[in-house]
Design a protein around this motif. Sequence first.
Motif, PDB file in Angstrom:
ATOM      1  N   SER A 302      89.362   7.947  87.977  1.00  0.00           N
ATOM      2  CA  SER A 302      88.568   7.167  86.798  1.00  0.00           C
ATOM      3  C   SER A 302      88.437   7.991  85.546  1.00  0.00           C
ATOM      4  CB  SER A 302      87.371   6.527  87.369  1.00  0.00           C
ATOM      5  OG  SER A 302      86.479   7.626  87.846  1.00  0.00           O
ATOM      6  N   LEU A 303      88.150   9.267  85.771  1.00  0.00           N
ATOM      7  CA  LEU A 303      87.693  10.082  84.542  1.00  0.00           C
ATOM      8  C   LEU A 303      89.149  10.384  83.816  1.00  0.00           C
ATOM      9  CD1 LEU A 303      85.218  12.616  86.270  1.00  0.00           C
ATOM     10  CD2 LEU A 303      84.791  10.830  84.432  1.00  0.00           C
ATOM     11  N   ARG A 304      90.152  10.450  84.678  1.00  0.00           N
ATOM     12  CA  ARG A 304      91.463  10.694  83.897  1.00  0.00           C
ATOM     13  C   ARG A 304      91.989   9.453  82.927  1.00  0.00           C
ATOM     14  NH1 ARG A 304      94.839  13.679  88.547  1.00  0.00           N
ATOM     15  NH2 ARG A 304      94.296  15.731  88.272  1.00  0.00           N
ATOM     16  N   ARG A 305      91.713   8.293  83.709  1.00  0.00           N
ATOM     17  CA  ARG A 305      91.892   7.006  82.966  1.00  0.00           C
ATOM     18  C   ARG A 305      91.210   6.975  81.701  1.00  0.00           C
ATOM     19  NH1 ARG A 305      91.619   3.228  88.299  1.00  0.00           N
ATOM     20  NH2 ARG A 305      93.538   3.909  89.046  1.00  0.00           N
ATOM     21  N   GLU A 306      89.843   7.307  81.933  1.00  0.00           N
ATOM     22  CA  GLU A 306      88.728   7.322  80.423  1.00  0.00           C
ATOM     23  C   GLU A 306      89.280   8.179  79.494  1.00  0.00           C
ATOM     24  OE1 GLU A 306      85.206   7.907  81.853  1.00  0.00           O
ATOM     25  OE2 GLU A 306      85.066   5.903  82.879  1.00  0.00           O
ATOM     26  N   ASN A 307      90.030   9.401  80.143  1.00  0.00           N
ATOM     27  CA  ASN A 307      90.239  10.407  79.134  1.00  0.00           C
ATOM     28  C   ASN A 307      91.385  10.007  78.431  1.00  0.00           C
ATOM     29  OD1 ASN A 307      90.598  12.878  77.830  1.00  0.00           O
ATOM     30  ND2 ASN A 307      91.194  14.053  79.570  1.00  0.00           N
ATOM     31  N   SER A 308      92.204   9.230  79.203  1.00  0.00           N
ATOM     32  CA  SER A 308      93.614   8.824  78.525  1.00  0.00           C
ATOM     33  C   SER A 308      93.334   7.765  77.293  1.00  0.00           C
ATOM     34  CB  SER A 308      94.759   8.215  79.619  1.00  0.00           C
ATOM     35  OG  SER A 308      93.955   7.129  80.114  1.00  0.00           O
ATOM     36  N   THR A 309      92.364   6.845  77.665  1.00  0.00           N
ATOM     37  CA  THR A 309      92.005   5.936  76.637  1.00  0.00           C
ATOM     38  C   THR A 309      91.202   6.547  75.540  1.00  0.00           C
ATOM     39  OG1 THR A 309      89.944   5.669  78.072  1.00  0.00           O
ATOM     40  CG2 THR A 309      91.555   3.997  78.448  1.00  0.00           C
ATOM     41  N   LEU A 310      90.452   7.434  75.685  1.00  0.00           N
ATOM     42  CA  LEU A 310      89.899   8.325  74.655  1.00  0.00           C
ATOM     43  C   LEU A 310      90.967   8.842  73.615  1.00  0.00           C
ATOM     44  CD1 LEU A 310      86.890   9.823  76.349  1.00  0.00           C
ATOM     45  CD2 LEU A 310      86.666   8.160  74.557  1.00  0.00           C
ATOM     46  N   ASP A 311      91.851   9.488  74.399  1.00  0.00           N
ATOM     47  CA  ASP A 311      92.868  10.377  73.688  1.00  0.00           C
ATOM     48  C   ASP A 311      93.831   9.288  72.824  1.00  0.00           C
ATOM     49  OD1 ASP A 311      92.494  12.858  74.560  1.00  0.00           O
ATOM     50  OD2 ASP A 311      93.837  12.507  76.484  1.00  0.00           O
ATOM     51  N   THR A 312      93.955   8.150  73.506  1.00  0.00           N
ATOM     52  CA  THR A 312      94.795   7.040  72.494  1.00  0.00           C
ATOM     53  C   THR A 312      93.854   6.671  71.200  1.00  0.00           C
ATOM     54  OG1 THR A 312      93.827   5.491  74.219  1.00  0.00           O
ATOM     55  CG2 THR A 312      95.999   6.316  74.395  1.00  0.00           C
ATOM     56  N   GLU A 313      92.447   6.320  71.410  1.00  0.00           N
ATOM     57  CA  GLU A 313      91.637   6.341  70.491  1.00  0.00           C
ATOM     58  C   GLU A 313      91.410   7.188  69.401  1.00  0.00           C
ATOM     59  OE1 GLU A 313      88.110   5.234  72.110  1.00  0.00           O
ATOM     60  OE2 GLU A 313      88.585   3.199  72.742  1.00  0.00           O
ATOM     61  N   CYS A 314      91.405   8.450  69.836  1.00  0.00           N
ATOM     62  CA  CYS A 314      91.272   9.445  68.787  1.00  0.00           C
ATOM     63  C   CYS A 314      92.800   9.783  67.980  1.00  0.00           C
ATOM     64  CB  CYS A 314      91.215  10.946  69.823  1.00  0.00           C
ATOM     65  SG  CYS A 314      90.882  12.528  68.673  1.00  0.00           S
ATOM     66  N   HIS A 315      93.798   9.346  68.555  1.00  0.00           N
ATOM     67  CA  HIS A 315      95.205   9.467  68.024  1.00  0.00           C
ATOM     68  C   HIS A 315      95.178   8.444  66.876  1.00  0.00           C
ATOM     69  CE1 HIS A 315      97.538  12.706  69.927  1.00  0.00           C
ATOM     70  NE2 HIS A 315      97.030  12.113  71.020  1.00  0.00           N
ATOM     71  N   SER A 379      81.394  10.827  62.161  1.00  0.00           N
ATOM     72  CA  SER A 379      80.931  10.269  63.372  1.00  0.00           C
ATOM     73  C   SER A 379      81.993  10.240  64.249  1.00  0.00           C
ATOM     74  CB  SER A 379      80.389   8.640  63.254  1.00  0.00           C
ATOM     75  OG  SER A 379      81.720   7.828  62.502  1.00  0.00           O
ATOM     76  N   ILE A 380      83.213  10.071  63.999  1.00  0.00           N
ATOM     77  CA  ILE A 380      84.463   9.994  65.025  1.00  0.00           C
ATOM     78  C   ILE A 380      84.507  11.667  65.397  1.00  0.00           C
ATOM     79  CG2 ILE A 380      87.072   9.948  65.081  1.00  0.00           C
ATOM     80  CD1 ILE A 380      86.597   7.319  63.300  1.00  0.00           C
ATOM     81  N   SER A 381      84.430  12.342  64.633  1.00  0.00           N
ATOM     82  CA  SER A 381      84.773  13.833  65.024  1.00  0.00           C
ATOM     83  C   SER A 381      83.792  14.324  66.091  1.00  0.00           C
ATOM     84  CB  SER A 381      84.654  14.636  63.702  1.00  0.00           C
ATOM     85  OG  SER A 381      83.451  14.652  63.264  1.00  0.00           O
ATOM     86  N   GLU A 382      82.321  13.767  65.734  1.00  0.00           N
ATOM     87  CA  GLU A 382      81.113  13.855  66.760  1.00  0.00           C
ATOM     88  C   GLU A 382      81.599  13.486  68.040  1.00  0.00           C
ATOM     89  OE1 GLU A 382      77.787  12.430  64.708  1.00  0.00           O
ATOM     90  OE2 GLU A 382      77.535  14.381  63.337  1.00  0.00           O
ATOM     91  N   GLU A 383      81.854  12.001  67.945  1.00  0.00           N
ATOM     92  CA  GLU A 383      82.170  11.375  69.333  1.00  0.00           C
ATOM     93  C   GLU A 383      83.358  12.133  69.931  1.00  0.00           C
ATOM     94  OE1 GLU A 383      83.305   7.417  68.396  1.00  0.00           O
ATOM     95  OE2 GLU A 383      81.193   6.875  68.100  1.00  0.00           O
ATOM     96  N   LEU A 384      84.406  12.756  69.322  1.00  0.00           N
ATOM     97  CA  LEU A 384      85.686  13.385  69.853  1.00  0.00           C
ATOM     98  C   LEU A 384      84.851  14.704  70.504  1.00  0.00           C
ATOM     99  CD1 LEU A 384      88.472  13.027  67.250  1.00  0.00           C
ATOM    100  CD2 LEU A 384      88.557  12.303  69.719  1.00  0.00           C
ATOM    101  N   LEU A 385      84.115  15.449  69.819  1.00  0.00           N
ATOM    102  CA  LEU A 385      83.384  16.556  70.342  1.00  0.00           C
ATOM    103  C   LEU A 385      82.889  16.308  71.770  1.00  0.00           C
ATOM    104  CD1 LEU A 385      82.104  18.356  67.272  1.00  0.00           C
ATOM    105  CD2 LEU A 385      84.074  19.227  68.460  1.00  0.00           C
ATOM    106  N   LYS A 386      81.800  15.208  71.690  1.00  0.00           N
ATOM    107  CA  LYS A 386      81.213  14.829  72.811  1.00  0.00           C
ATOM    108  C   LYS A 386      82.193  14.504  74.085  1.00  0.00           C
ATOM    109  CE  LYS A 386      77.105  12.819  70.445  1.00  0.00           C
ATOM    110  NZ  LYS A 386      76.412  11.603  70.427  1.00  0.00           N
ATOM    111  N   GLU A 389      83.485  17.554  75.648  1.00  0.00           N
ATOM    112  CA  GLU A 389      82.510  18.548  76.454  1.00  0.00           C
ATOM    113  C   GLU A 389      82.374  17.750  77.621  1.00  0.00           C
ATOM    114  OE1 GLU A 389      78.653  18.244  74.054  1.00  0.00           O
ATOM    115  OE2 GLU A 389      79.304  20.124  72.824  1.00  0.00           O
ATOM    116  N   ILE A 390      82.678  16.232  77.825  1.00  0.00           N
ATOM    117  CA  ILE A 390      82.372  15.508  78.923  1.00  0.00           C
ATOM    118  C   ILE A 390      83.747  15.911  79.939  1.00  0.00           C
ATOM    119  CG2 ILE A 390      82.592  13.240  79.967  1.00  0.00           C
ATOM    120  CD1 ILE A 390      80.999  12.483  77.415  1.00  0.00           C
ATOM    121  N   ILE A 391      84.878  16.173  78.991  1.00  0.00           N
ATOM    122  CA  ILE A 391      86.237  16.619  79.912  1.00  0.00           C
ATOM    123  C   ILE A 391      85.971  17.811  80.536  1.00  0.00           C
ATOM    124  CG2 ILE A 391      88.621  16.867  79.570  1.00  0.00           C
ATOM    125  CD1 ILE A 391      88.664  14.589  77.611  1.00  0.00           C
ATOM    126  N   LYS A 392      85.496  18.852  79.656  1.00  0.00           N
ATOM    127  CA  LYS A 392      85.397  20.192  80.289  1.00  0.00           C
ATOM    128  C   LYS A 392      84.398  20.102  81.367  1.00  0.00           C
ATOM    129  CE  LYS A 392      86.260  22.707  75.774  1.00  0.00           C
ATOM    130  NZ  LYS A 392      85.475  23.363  74.630  1.00  0.00           N
TER     131      LYS A 392
END
Length: 609
Positions: A302-315, A379-386, A389-392
């Motif tokens: 589930s975390l890998r799926r969330e990470n992939s969705t966050l990666d797409t949003e970040c791109h 705000s987007i960069s702050e969200e990306l940093l968060k 951190e969650i991924i780490k």
Amino acid sequence: MAEQLFRKGVSAVISCAGCEERRADIRLTVETCTSSSPIHKKELTVRITDDADPLFLYSVAIGEEDFQSLKSQQGLLVDFSAFSQKFIDLLEQCILEQGKQVPRFLIQLVTSSPALDCMPACLNVVETNPFKHLTHLSLKLLAGSDSDVKKYLAICIKNLKMENSMLEDKLHRSEEGLSKRLTVTQQALAEKSKELDKLQNEWTSQTTSLTNRYSQEITAEKEKVLRIQAQYQLQHEQQKKEMEATCNRKVHHLETRVSEFETVNKDLTEKKYKSESSIRELKSKFAGLEEEYQRAKQEVLSLRRENSTLDTECHEKEKLLNQLRTRIAVLEQEVKDKEQVVIRSTDVCESAQEHKKKLEESLEMKQLQIGKFETAVKSISEELLKANEIIKKLQGEMKKLMEKMKLKNAVTLQQEKILGEKEQTLQKERLELNNVKQALQQKEEEVFKLQEQLDITVQKLEESKQLLKTNENVISWLNKQLNENKIASMHGASGHSDMPCAGSATNSAALQNGLVRINLSANSTSTPLHETRPCPPTSTPLVPPNSGHVEPTGLDMKYLKKDGNLPLRGLKPLSVASTALSRTMLPKQGTPPVISAYFPGQQTRLPAS
């Protein structure tokens, strides 16, 4: 000069014009004739005859010139010298094939007229196959004339006469030889009959001597066998006693070992129960760890799926930021261009002030938009940093979970190894237990057999004791009777000088002249063996009348000896001569023996004391 090469009976197919083919047995003769006058010539003569019809004669004579024309006509490949042998080989092949239903080679005799008389005929050697009949050789034969037939018949008669004379000579020789052999055999038979009579006499004498000698040897061997049997019986009894002692020792040793094995078995069963309980606990723990591992796996997915969705949003947001930056660069370039235009167009400043104001307003609007975009980017960069951190954190937790799973797997593998070793030890101990049980069963069977033998021996011992008791009772009764008889005779001698009393005289006469028989009867099925001897009559008193010292007369103990397992032998008292005692088999326990004393004219049955 004629030389005969071939003369045999052959089965030929005779075919005539206007009639059916038929088979007939003919005799075919091949011979060579050589003549030296006036010219040296060699001819091959082929003759056909019938043994049943002496007038049936067909022949042909083939010279070298005739053979050349025959060779050219029929396409033969052999010379005249080899033609006779090849022709004979064909005839032999026909003879071999004539017994078959469909022969491969056959001989045909073809004539133009239905009757075989004075007409030429063709002798054909034919090879048959399903496609075609091939004629290997065709010879034209001429019927014999009267002179030829006469010559042929004369030759036949001459040959028959020669054969007859030869046979007569052979018969005469054979008769002479047989007569000589008969006389020789008769003489030999007479000699052999004489030798046979001698051999029969010698054989009878030898058989009588051998029977006498071997009968003596057999008696000696029987005596030896009896001695050896007695020795073996003694050895058997000694071995039996030794075996009983060794068996008792073995039984005691086995009982101790059985007790030790039982204690070991109890310890092993306790260890088994403890190991089974520990195995159950480990299995339950292993099941819980597997459930935790499955849950952790699902969380990681589930975390890998969330990470992939966050990666797409970040791109996507990075793409928007790059677009905005390009637009800002374009706008800055435009601003620079406009500033240059403003510097250049200072002269037309008045005309362009309005335009400048408009541009400033638009610039302010764009700056406001740029500020909005910058805040959105922050705000987007702050969200990306968060999110990073969650991924780490998730990656660290995953590493910890993987380490825990490795530890759990190592522990489970060690436990499985320990369980396998324990199961192997349990199987070995079970095998040892089964072996021990089998050995125990064998030893129990041996102990049971030995106990049965012991019971049998004890029973025999008791029976022999009972027999001894009964024999002692009989002996005591006999001693009493003898003492009473002696005392009665002494009293009779003192009262009436030399005249014995009537009662004692009758009793002593009965004992002396009668038969004494002792029957030790019981409820057993054994038949008594009686040994009786008549007592000779005597007029002497049992004890001298003047003897002052009265000795108790009885049976001496030397008559009570036992011979092996046999019953007691006949007892001979000192005072009564040749008294016969009957020997009986052992009575059953609990049945007292009955003593029967038989006297002439009366019978008294006395109970054993």
